[in-house]
Design a protein around this motif. Sequence first.
Motif, PDB file in Angstrom:
ATOM      1  N   ASN A 464      30.488  28.957  31.446  1.00  0.00           N
ATOM      2  CA  ASN A 464      30.911  28.342  30.192  1.00  0.00           C
ATOM      3  C   ASN A 464      31.632  27.054  30.538  1.00  0.00           C
ATOM      4  N   ASN A 465      32.309  26.470  29.570  1.00  0.00           N
ATOM      5  CA  ASN A 465      32.997  25.197  29.824  1.00  0.00           C
ATOM      6  C   ASN A 465      34.214  25.358  30.728  1.00  0.00           C
ATOM      7  N   PHE A 466      34.594  26.613  31.026  1.00  0.00           N
ATOM      8  CA  PHE A 466      35.840  26.835  31.748  1.00  0.00           C
ATOM      9  C   PHE A 466      35.657  27.545  33.087  1.00  0.00           C
ATOM     10  N   SER A 467      34.438  27.962  33.414  1.00  0.00           N
ATOM     11  CA  SER A 467      34.268  28.693  34.671  1.00  0.00           C
ATOM     12  C   SER A 467      32.864  28.486  35.218  1.00  0.00           C
ATOM     13  N   GLN A 468      32.695  28.755  36.495  1.00  0.00           N
ATOM     14  CA  GLN A 468      31.406  28.556  37.151  1.00  0.00           C
ATOM     15  C   GLN A 468      31.266  29.489  38.347  1.00  0.00           C
ATOM     16  N   LEU A 469      30.029  29.895  38.593  1.00  0.00           N
ATOM     17  CA  LEU A 469      29.651  30.586  39.812  1.00  0.00           C
ATOM     18  C   LEU A 469      29.156  29.553  40.811  1.00  0.00           C
ATOM     19  N   TYR A 470      29.478  29.725  42.091  1.00  0.00           N
ATOM     20  CA  TYR A 470      29.015  28.776  43.096  1.00  0.00           C
ATOM     21  C   TYR A 470      28.666  29.513  44.381  1.00  0.00           C
ATOM     22  N   GLY A 471      27.787  28.935  45.132  1.00  0.00           N
ATOM     23  CA  GLY A 471      27.399  29.513  46.412  1.00  0.00           C
ATOM     24  C   GLY A 471      26.877  28.436  47.332  1.00  0.00           C
ATOM     25  N   VAL A 514      41.333  29.969  32.166  1.00  0.00           N
ATOM     26  CA  VAL A 514      41.329  30.512  30.814  1.00  0.00           C
ATOM     27  C   VAL A 514      42.360  29.740  30.017  1.00  0.00           C
ATOM     28  N   SER A 515      41.859  28.825  29.166  1.00  0.00           N
ATOM     29  CA  SER A 515      42.741  27.945  28.400  1.00  0.00           C
ATOM     30  C   SER A 515      43.762  27.340  29.363  1.00  0.00           C
ATOM     31  N   ASP A 516      45.036  27.356  28.993  1.00  0.00           N
ATOM     32  CA  ASP A 516      46.083  26.868  29.889  1.00  0.00           C
ATOM     33  C   ASP A 516      46.926  28.024  30.407  1.00  0.00           C
ATOM     34  N   LEU A 517      46.302  29.225  30.427  1.00  0.00           N
ATOM     35  CA  LEU A 517      47.040  30.416  30.833  1.00  0.00           C
ATOM     36  C   LEU A 517      46.838  30.768  32.299  1.00  0.00           C
ATOM     37  N   PHE A 520      41.845  30.517  38.420  1.00  0.00           N
ATOM     38  CA  PHE A 520      41.448  31.471  39.444  1.00  0.00           C
ATOM     39  C   PHE A 520      40.289  30.919  40.263  1.00  0.00           C
ATOM     40  N   ASP A 521      40.148  31.437  41.487  1.00  0.00           N
ATOM     41  CA  ASP A 521      39.030  31.142  42.373  1.00  0.00           C
ATOM     42  C   ASP A 521      38.907  32.317  43.340  1.00  0.00           C
ATOM     43  N   ILE A 522      37.829  33.092  43.207  1.00  0.00           N
ATOM     44  CA  ILE A 522      37.597  34.258  44.048  1.00  0.00           C
ATOM     45  C   ILE A 522      36.319  34.013  44.833  1.00  0.00           C
ATOM     46  N   ASN A 523      36.414  34.087  46.159  1.00  0.00           N
ATOM     47  CA  ASN A 523      35.312  33.687  47.021  1.00  0.00           C
ATOM     48  C   ASN A 523      35.114  34.713  48.141  1.00  0.00           C
ATOM     49  N   VAL A 524      33.858  35.124  48.357  1.00  0.00           N
ATOM     50  CA  VAL A 524      33.528  35.936  49.524  1.00  0.00           C
ATOM     51  C   VAL A 524      32.795  35.041  50.516  1.00  0.00           C
ATOM     52  N   PHE A 525      33.010  35.270  51.807  1.00  0.00           N
ATOM     53  CA  PHE A 525      32.425  34.381  52.815  1.00  0.00           C
ATOM     54  C   PHE A 525      31.939  35.176  54.011  1.00  0.00           C
ATOM     55  N   TYR A 526      31.061  34.541  54.762  1.00  0.00           N
ATOM     56  CA  TYR A 526      30.592  35.074  56.041  1.00  0.00           C
ATOM     57  C   TYR A 526      30.369  33.882  56.963  1.00  0.00           C
ATOM     58  N   VAL A 527      30.968  33.938  58.146  1.00  0.00           N
ATOM     59  CA  VAL A 527      30.825  32.873  59.134  1.00  0.00           C
ATOM     60  C   VAL A 527      30.285  33.483  60.423  1.00  0.00           C
ATOM     61  N   TYR A 528      29.262  32.873  60.965  1.00  0.00           N
ATOM     62  CA  TYR A 528      28.676  33.326  62.227  1.00  0.00           C
ATOM     63  C   TYR A 528      28.888  32.249  63.280  1.00  0.00           C
ATOM     64  N   TYR A 529      29.494  32.645  64.410  1.00  0.00           N
ATOM     65  CA  TYR A 529      29.725  31.751  65.541  1.00  0.00           C
ATOM     66  C   TYR A 529      28.809  32.176  66.684  1.00  0.00           C
ATOM     67  N   VAL A 560      37.284  37.842  52.053  1.00  0.00           N
ATOM     68  CA  VAL A 560      37.502  37.385  50.689  1.00  0.00           C
ATOM     69  C   VAL A 560      38.677  36.421  50.687  1.00  0.00           C
ATOM     70  N   GLU A 561      38.541  35.315  49.977  1.00  0.00           N
ATOM     71  CA  GLU A 561      39.638  34.378  49.727  1.00  0.00           C
ATOM     72  C   GLU A 561      39.820  34.282  48.218  1.00  0.00           C
ATOM     73  N   ALA A 562      41.022  34.557  47.743  1.00  0.00           N
ATOM     74  CA  ALA A 562      41.251  34.617  46.296  1.00  0.00           C
ATOM     75  C   ALA A 562      42.519  33.869  45.926  1.00  0.00           C
ATOM     76  N   TYR A 563      42.435  33.138  44.832  1.00  0.00           N
ATOM     77  CA  TYR A 563      43.601  32.405  44.315  1.00  0.00           C
ATOM     78  C   TYR A 563      43.742  32.691  42.826  1.00  0.00           C
ATOM     79  N   LEU A 564      44.950  33.015  42.399  1.00  0.00           N
ATOM     80  CA  LEU A 564      45.242  33.272  40.990  1.00  0.00           C
ATOM     81  C   LEU A 564      46.567  32.633  40.639  1.00  0.00           C
TER      82      LEU A 564
END
Length: 723
Positions: A464-471, A514-517, A520-529, A560-564
């Motif tokens: 919506n205008n306030f959130s997005q999925l990304y990868g 969510v409005s001005d309340l 958030f940003d919740i992210n799962v990751f995988y890194v291969y070295y 998981v990296e999460a910010y609220l």
Amino acid sequence: MKLLLLLSLFSNLQQQDTTILKNLDSVTVHTYRMNSASTSLPDVSGTIIYAGKHTNQLQLDGSKGNLAQNLARQLFAQIPGLLTWEMDGAGTQVNIGVRGTDAHRSIEMNMRQNGYNTNSDLFGYPENHYSLPLQAVQSIQMVRGAAALQFGPQFGGMMNYVIKQGDSTRPFVLESEQTIGSNNLFNSYNAIGGTKGKLTYYAYYDYRHGDGWRDNSRFDYHAYHANLQYRLNDKGSLSFQFSGMDYVQQIAGGLTDAQFAASAKQSFRSRNFFQPRIYIPALTFKYQFSGNTKLEITSNALSGERNSVQFINAPNVMDTINTSLGTYNPRQVDRDYYTGVTAEARLLHNYRIGKVHSTLAAGIRFSTSKTRRKQKGTGTTGSDFDLHLTKAYGIDLHLNTENYAAYAENIFQLTNRFSVTPGVRYERINTDLTGVINNGSSAVSYQGNRHFPLFGTGLEYKVNNFSQLYGNISQAYRPYLYASVTPADRLDRIDPNLKDTRGYDIDLGYRGHVSDLVRFDINVFYVYYGNRIGLITFKGDDAASHLLTTNVGNASNKGVEAYLECSLSRLFHVVRGVNDVRIFNSLAYQHGRYNSTTINNAGVNTDIRGKMIENTPDWINKTGITFLHKGLSTGILFSYNSKSYNDALNTAHSSTGVTGLIPGWNVFDWSFNWQLVKGYHFSAGVNNLTNEHYFNRRITMYPGPGILPADGRTFYITAGISI
């Protein structure tokens, strides 16, 4: 917030110019706003594409922490998963890493200032000796591993410090902050800026002095910067920047576990010193051909040196008078000299293919770096900072690197909500090393020429205008360093087929507000070295045992990296008379482990499958709460790291303290800020409020070896003006 209703009426007049303007009395309107210090970067900014990537943008604020001492634990708290290494409270060096990368001098980060690199040699010796005062920084931009395509290495991603610019509405502004604190701390930050005609300027000078929390840890730090930006016309501008930094710091050295338990403040090294000097001139040209096409060309040089004089030995070996000499033992002198030039050109173009809106970002890069390394010189027996020699250097090397790169990324906006961003980067790296080791008795040489592509793709769906999925999935690499191809002695061997560390980084997340309340940003990751570099033992043709530097295996990190962040006052309407109460939580869980890997352990090749990656705690958490009332703000920050190990064998204990467990730790910090009147402010704080004794680093080299304790409880007070 106080708003003038007159301004709202004037805005309407811009569209309805037949309306009669009347002067009205001002009206006080109460409202709430998040004013978050942490956001994600926009899909496109300048000539760079951030769509589909895990990004952070921090607006630095003195009310959030201790700017005068560059205290990364506080100031970077709202970036989930960022590991900070605290070796002292001087703030002369910011050490950061993410997702299992080495935080030592941010060696696996692509560090930038105003868009150009500050690492000493990005490919051969990428330690970032340059450290600017964070009081000069407007914002910090960070991109995780997906930054590899547009910026190049490393696995840790890219961090860019955006320095303040001159006020565009006034010809002259003076900014000054004076700070005093524990252990004779004094910091003086002074800046001027403004705009006169087509010229915008900003310049600062910062001086910092202190005795340090530990014994034998005094420091004197100087940093300066000037930026002159000339607007050629409505489409183009040219800016010249010059930055410099130097300091001399006494190094307290490391401790054993027993010494740390007895007193974290003590030091057994009074004659160890470190001094870097870094100078960075830069020239930036920006031109907007049209509303759809813009160009940015940046060229910068880096020159400087890294000097140290130390009595280097395990912390259980005392630096005392040598009875046979009647003096202290001679110290070791190490010196590096750096010169380098980099040029980058970036083009951004918006276009359409049928009904598909697209944005192309493309660029090229050239850099050349030269390092002269002189190590293991025999210094004086004195106790002051003295780089003079009594015997020649045992190591004398010439290190040269050339890099050519080209990249392209393209946003295909397939629908109003969904976009795909594929990208490619092509790298060519030429390295050359010549010189002598073993007290100048053994010649060494190495040449390497590598070229390869990197690929990646990002996805983004606007819910919506306030959130997005990304990868995003992007290939990444870490070129092997000069240290990896320089044998320590004539018994060591270098694998002639040594490969760069190669791998990839995967992100999948959901972010928004969510409005001005809530934000958030919740992210799962995988890194291969892949192809990690280490040591194994082998029998040579001479039937003797040798240590071979080679690719020892692979590792991975997932989590998981999460910010609220939320406004409690706005959410619950519970605190009356207070403008806002804000709380945030920045949490990372990671599972960094070795996969199929074998390394040398006391002459035995040992399988370390399942062992934790060095200096990679499973949990990193930061929680903060801030109370705001008119011009006052005060907050508490809680920081927690779980346990980790500093070696791949996960050694629990050693008598020297050089290897072993790094126990979990937690720390509280308090900060306060008061905007007295317009242009005047006062701030204060207490670092490590409960005086916890802890450490988050053991090290086998400078500035140890051994345990490097973090600072105990300290305070600071700052008075500032901006007029």
